[in-house]
Design an enzyme around this catalytic site. Structure first.
Site, PDB file in Angstrom:
ATOM      1  CE  LYS A 122      14.202  -7.181  -3.639  1.00 49.81           C
ATOM      2  NZ  LYS A 122      13.026  -6.741  -2.956  1.00 49.81           N
ATOM      3  CE  LYS A 181      12.663  -8.425  -0.178  1.00 52.14           C
ATOM      4  NZ  LYS A 181      11.430  -7.637  -0.166  1.00 52.14           N
TER       5      LYS A 181
HETATM    6  C1  PBG Z   1       9.404  -4.615  -0.265  1.00 51.14           C
HETATM    7  C2  PBG Z   1      10.479  -4.606  -1.288  1.00 51.14           C
HETATM    8  C3  PBG Z   1      11.827  -4.210  -1.167  1.00 51.14           C
HETATM    9  C4  PBG Z   1      12.362  -4.285  -2.448  1.00 51.14           C
HETATM   10  C5  PBG Z   1      11.354  -4.736  -3.283  1.00 51.14           C
HETATM   11  N1  PBG Z   1      10.214  -4.935  -2.558  1.00 51.14           N
HETATM   12  C6  PBG Z   1      12.585  -3.686  -0.018  1.00 51.14           C
HETATM   13  C7  PBG Z   1      12.845  -4.491   1.167  1.00 51.14           C
HETATM   14  O1  PBG Z   1      12.590  -5.681   1.264  1.00 51.14           O
HETATM   15  O2  PBG Z   1      13.313  -3.840   2.108  1.00 51.14           O
HETATM   16  C8  PBG Z   1      13.766  -3.907  -2.822  1.00 51.14           C
HETATM   17  C9  PBG Z   1      13.973  -3.498  -4.230  1.00 51.14           C
HETATM   18  C10 PBG Z   1      15.245  -2.816  -4.507  1.00 51.14           C
HETATM   19  O3  PBG Z   1      16.121  -2.639  -3.639  1.00 51.14           O
HETATM   20  O4  PBG Z   1      15.405  -2.404  -5.663  1.00 51.14           O
HETATM   21  N2  PBG Z   1       9.454  -5.580   0.695  1.00 51.14           N
END
Ligand code: PBG
Length: 326
Positions: free
Chosen positions: A247, A194
């Protein structure tokens, strides 16, 4: 002019193109995210994500039936608390929105898989994904809280828990907590790879989860790195992750494609909020054709090597492909 091979021969008609098509989008590949909020009778549009809503638990049943009827096998649940605090305490309580929504979904659509996002950022007053000590997110102090949240989701009936916090060791901590309590069959989909991405902007509005100070670069990955993705994925596999996620998706197709050859676990890609909003905004302005571009983006993500895609376009895409567009 005699050309021995003419690639255009196989592109002449749609039936021919269908025959030689290498990659397909099926409803089976898709996961639809849902946002649940406290209260009743709430269906609140998310301004930066046209077509997406935040719903109260009583309205979730209706929505998941539509998801199931579209042939989509799974939803990914995000919750917002009644009250935020330093530790994000509400994330792990039995009466929390996610925990109640899981039960509601299982009643409305028993065969639909429920995946839950395991994180604290929507629940903490500071908006970070863990416990903050002296201005820093404390990794090991956070693990116990995450394990408790994951366990509360499993107890409520979640099929898969998906930790998105990026703390080191969280997969192992969650696996151990689940196994200890007899949830050895609850799977873990790890947001293993991520990146610290600007493409999460619209989501943070939806989940009210923007960090109140600093940013997430001390725990999410640097967009410039790909070898680090192998280490992250390998670690999570070792710790017991069943599915590995990358992601965002479209800006990181190289990461998806390289990881595909590195690991045997199923690979998920998350087409995040910013990817969705960009297409929606351009389409609303008449600058892009929404259907064409959303299918092209999804097929690219699959072509790169993703087995499944989490996308806010899931319902729309499922409906298009069921009607034989692609
Ligand atoms: C929580 C999380 C996030 C997303 C999914 N789970 C946001 C982040 O890390 O700030 C993002 C999902 C999206 O942008 O569609 N940590």
């Amino acid at each position: 002019m005699e050309l021995p091979y003419r690639p255009r021969r196989l592109r002449r008609r749609e039936a021919l193109r269908r025959l030689v098509r290498e990659t397909h989008i099926r409803p089976d590949d898709l996961i639809y995210p849902l946002f649940v909020v406290p209260g009743t009778k709430i269906k609140d549009p998310i301004a930066a994500m046209p077509g997406m809503h935040r719903r109260s638990v009583d309205l979730v049943g209706e929505e998941v039936k539509a998801v199931r009827d579209a042939g989509i096998p799974a939803v990914l649940l995000f919750g917002l608390p009644e009250k935020k605090d330093e530790l994000g305490s509400e994330a792990g309580v039995r009466t929390g929105v996610v925990q109640r929504a899981i039960k509601q979904i299982k009643k409305a659509a028993p065969d639909l898989l429920v995946i839950t996002d395991v994180c604290l950022c929507g629940y903490t007053s500071h908006g970070h994904c863990g416990v903050v000590r002296q201005g820093e997110v404390d990794n090991d102090a956070t693990l116990e809280l995450l394990a408790r949240v994951a366990l509360s989701h499993a107890e409520a009936g979640a099929d898969i828990v998906a930790p998105s916090d990026m703390m080191d060791g969280r997969v192992l901590a969650i696996r151990e907590a689940l196994d200890e309590q007899g949830f050895e069959m609850t799977a873990i989909m790890s947001y293993a790879v991520k990146y610290a991405s600007g493409f999460y902007g619209p989501f943070r509005e939806a989940a009210e989860s923007a960090p109140q100070f600093g940013d997430r670069r001390s725990y999410q990955m640097d967009p410039a790195n790909v070898r680090e993705a192998f280490r992250e994925a390998a670690l999570d596999v070792e710790e017991g992750a069943d599915i590995i996620m990358v992601k965002p998706a479209l800006p990181y197709l190289d990461v998806i494609s390289q990881l595909r050859t590195e690991i045997d676990q199923p690979l998920a890609a998350y087409q995040v909020s910013g990817e969705y909003s960009m297409i929606k905004a351009a389409a609303a302005n008449g600058w892009l054709d929404e259907k064409t571009v959303l299918l092209e983006s999804l097929v690219s993500i699959k072509r790169a090597g993703a087995d499944m895609i989490i996308t806010y376009f899931a319902k729309e895409a499922a409906s298009i492909v069921s009607h034989n567009y692609l």
